[in-house]
Design an enzyme around this catalytic site. Structure first.
Site, short mmCIF file in Angstrom:
data_model
loop_
_atom_site.label_atom_id
_atom_site.label_comp_id
_atom_site.label_asym_id
_atom_site.label_seq_id
_atom_site.Cartn_x
_atom_site.Cartn_y
_atom_site.Cartn_z
N SER A 330 0.80 -1.21 0.00
CA SER A 330 0.00 0.00 0.00
C SER A 330 0.84 1.28 0.00
O SER A 330 1.52 1.57 -0.97
CB SER A 330 -0.95 -0.05 1.20
OG SER A 330 -2.06 0.76 1.00
N ASP A 341 10.31 5.56 -9.91
CA ASP A 341 9.91 6.23 -11.15
C ASP A 341 10.67 7.52 -11.37
O ASP A 341 10.97 7.89 -12.50
CB ASP A 341 8.40 6.52 -11.11
CG ASP A 341 7.57 5.31 -11.53
OD1 ASP A 341 8.16 4.21 -11.65
OD2 ASP A 341 6.35 5.45 -11.73
N LYS A 356 -0.63 -4.21 -3.40
CA LYS A 356 -1.92 -3.61 -3.05
C LYS A 356 -1.98 -2.19 -3.62
O LYS A 356 -1.23 -1.32 -3.19
CB LYS A 356 -2.12 -3.58 -1.54
CG LYS A 356 -3.43 -2.91 -1.12
CD LYS A 356 -3.59 -2.93 0.39
CE LYS A 356 -4.87 -2.23 0.82
NZ LYS A 356 -4.83 -0.78 0.56
#
Length: 626
Positions: A330, A341, A356
């Site tokens: 999460s 990224d 998740k």
């Protein structure tokens, strides 16, 4: 308030972490005696049958005595699990536990309780809490009955479900709870003590972020200090009362301490971080990037919102590794994925994280009955309940969802987690993975003079060095042997019912475990030197705890001295037991953290060499210009 849920599994320890598994109660001779002594065999089986019978009766009592609210919670959640593994109804008890976990504080006596064969047992006195301050409770004390206030009648809690016992012990701040206990140190099983404790706020500082500095030796004989921040969850204020601290504030404090101590690289350890507050995840990611998108959130109506870090301040500009596992879920995946990224951090750990990629919102439900506008204020109010519903899905800045696939590691390490069913993909009715357009954003790390692992030659060198160590170091041979043994046990589907074979197998397993424990002890001798750092609030709690223990110790010493004087007068001489200095706590031999630190040391050395080469080139060019 948007909140990420805590990981739902009951695991409290990472299976990857190898620990000493010695069991002092295991006696091969006693087990072998079952085959050789028929009378002993009968006595043992009778005792086992009685224990199992009592356990079944207790479980039946739990079912029969379940409260309506507990049945309601079970029924509703059985229905919601058919559609989504993360949507659930929160009863008053569950909601209270949820709030305490996120805020890291609650009102009670400050003791960790455990059901020990139907008896509520004190397993740990929490530092700085009312129980420790009173000095009346100790580890292994048995709670037999609970009473409210100074004059309340005791209610028997033996064989009572633990959550009901906890509810009776908790209460409003400043009120008194009385406990009838059987002291764990009492030799007489009939011994009883009636103690009173005033409830107060308990600060769960052990659940907050912590840090340490590891000194990595290099081939040149120098030491490279690497900072590690262990973050168990993303906690903070959820609008349900005061909060102890916030995650971003705590990480900032620890980063400053590590930087002041000379850390040249930082490892953010999220291996056992099952999630938490979405807002805190965004703030933590922002500590390592100047500005930029952290996560995209898609709403039920299809609209996508981009949550970004807008604070230009950076708390750390140097090399950064995020250490993850299949338990990183999460909000942890948001931080790891965003930093990956952005090309800001190197991800090390299991092949991927939990997977998740959904957001839950907690809706506090109206507990007032219909047509109750004129309800008598004197009547007790119903305790609040809530529902936690999946309403959104999040995506990384690059557009990929973490759902099912998680965040892949740049450098994967061998792990027992790879074959255990602990990921989102192992849950029924989980949402499918998808992707949305990426957010257009670019940070020129070289221009900003911020470390990045995105140089192809750097990432390749780090991966190659790690692969070589995994093939040559004794600790990885030890780890791989552990993984293969545990995998074989996990995949085993047939178990012999023959007693002789079962006993032989148990003895063989224990012999193997003992040999691995010996190997583990040998590896521990090569542990790196490390220095621990804790938060200011934890330091204050520790100081308070030491003062409490000192006062309690002085009182107990006075009682012991008085008892000793009485014993001498009665002609009784006590023999003091020698203290065992070998039982001191030692740091865990954490193979994954050690390898992450070595990868960080490689990164620092490569980066330092490149900077030196650039500087030398500039100096040479200047000399030629002269």
């Amino acid at each position: 308030e948007e909140e990420e849920e805590q990981l739902e599994y009951g695991e409290t320890k990472n299976p990857d972490n190898v620990e000493d598994q010695k069991d002092d109660s295991f006696d091969p001779a006693k087990i072998q005696r079952l085959l050789e002594d028929p009378k002993f065999m009968v006595e043992t089986l009778d005792a086992a049958r009685e224990k199992i019978r009592r356990r079944y009766e207790r479980n039946l009592t739990y079912i029969v005595d379940r409260e309506a609210t507990e049945v309601q919670e079970s029924f509703i959640n059985a229905m919601t699990q058919l559609f989504d593994p993360h949507s659930s109804f929160l009863s008053a008890d569950t909601l209270e536990s949820f709030n305490s976990a996120v805020q890291n504080s609650f009102v009670g006596i400050g003791a960790l309780l455990q059901d020990d064969d139907g008896i509520c047992t004190i397993k740990q006195i929490l530092p700085g809490g009312p129980a420790e301050e009173s000095g009346l409770l100790h580890d292994e004390d048995k709670i037999l009955a609970v009473a409210q206030g100074k004059d309340g009648e005791f209610e028997d809690v033996v064989d009572m479900q633990l959550r009901y016992v906890v509810r009776k012990i908790k209460g409003e701040k400043g009120t008194i709870v009385r406990l009838l206990i059987r002291p764990g140190s009492a030799g007489d099983p009939s011994a009883r003590k009636d103690i009173s404790i005033t409830r107060g706020e308990v600060k769960l500082t052990a659940n907050l972020a912590s840090a340490k500095l590891i000194d990595l030796p290099t081939a040149a004989g120098e030491l490279i200090p690497v900072g590690v921040i262990e973050l168990p969850s993303f906690y903070g204020n959820i609008g349900a009362g005061g909060t102890l601290t916030t995650t971003a504030g705590d990480v900032t404090e620890l980063l400053k301490k590590l930087s002041a101590a000379g850390a040249q690289g930082i490892i953010l350890d999220l291996r056992m971080n099952g999630g938490g507050l979405l807002s805190e995840a965004v703030r933590v990611a922002g500590l390592f990037i100047p500005i930029g998108p952290v996560v995209q959130v898609r709403n039920p109506d299809g609209r996508t919102d981009v949550l970004s870090d807008r604070d230009l301040n950076l708390e750390w500009r140097g090399p950064l590794i995020v250490l993850t596992s299949r338990f990183s879920a999460s909000a942890s995946e948001i931080v790891a994925g965003a930093l990956q990224d952005h090309g800001r951090a190197l991800i090390v750990g299991n092949s991927s994280t939990h997977g998740k990629g959904t957001v839950q919102e907690v809706y506090h439900m109206n507990s007032r009955p219909a047509f109750s506008w004129f309800q008598n204020a004197a009547q007790p109010q119903a305790r609040p309940v809530a529902s936690k519903i999946t309403i959104k899905q999040f995506y990384l800045p690059g557009g990929s969802s973490t759902q099912l696939k998680g965040v892949p590691s740049d450098i994967a390490l061998p792990s027992v987690n790879e074959f255990l069913p602990i990921g989102e993909s192992d849950l029924p009715h989980a949402l499918a993975w998808d992707k949305i357009p990426e957010v257009e954003w670019f940070n020129d790390w070289k221009k900003l003079r911020i470390s990045t692992p995105e140089k192809p030659e750097l990432k390749t060198a780090l991966a190659q060095n790690s692969t070589a160590r995994q093939a040559s170091l004794a600790e990885f041979a030890f780890l791989k042997e552990q993984i293969e043994w545990r995998k074989a046990r996990y995949e085993e589907k047939a178990i012999s019912l023959n007693l002789e074979q079962r006993i032989a197998r148990k003895i063989a397993d224990r012999t193997y475990i003992d040999s691995m424990d010996d190997a583990y002890e040998t590896l521990c001798e090569t542990n790196y030197v490390e220095e621990e750092f804790i938060l200011k609030i934890a330091e204050e709690q520790d100081t308070l705890s030491k003062q409490n223990l000192l006062e309690t110790g002085e009182a107990e010493a006075a009682l012991a001295a008085e008892q000793a004087a009485n014993d001498i007068a009665a002609g009784i001489v006590a023999v003091e037991e020698e203290e065992d200095d070998d039982d001191e706590d030692k740091p865990d031999f954490d193979i994954y953290l050690r390898e992450s630190a070595r990868i960080m040391a490689d990164w620092i050395e490569i980066e330092t060499t490149d900077d030196t080469a650039v500087t030398a080139t500039k100096v040479a060019a200047s000399a030629q210009a002269l």
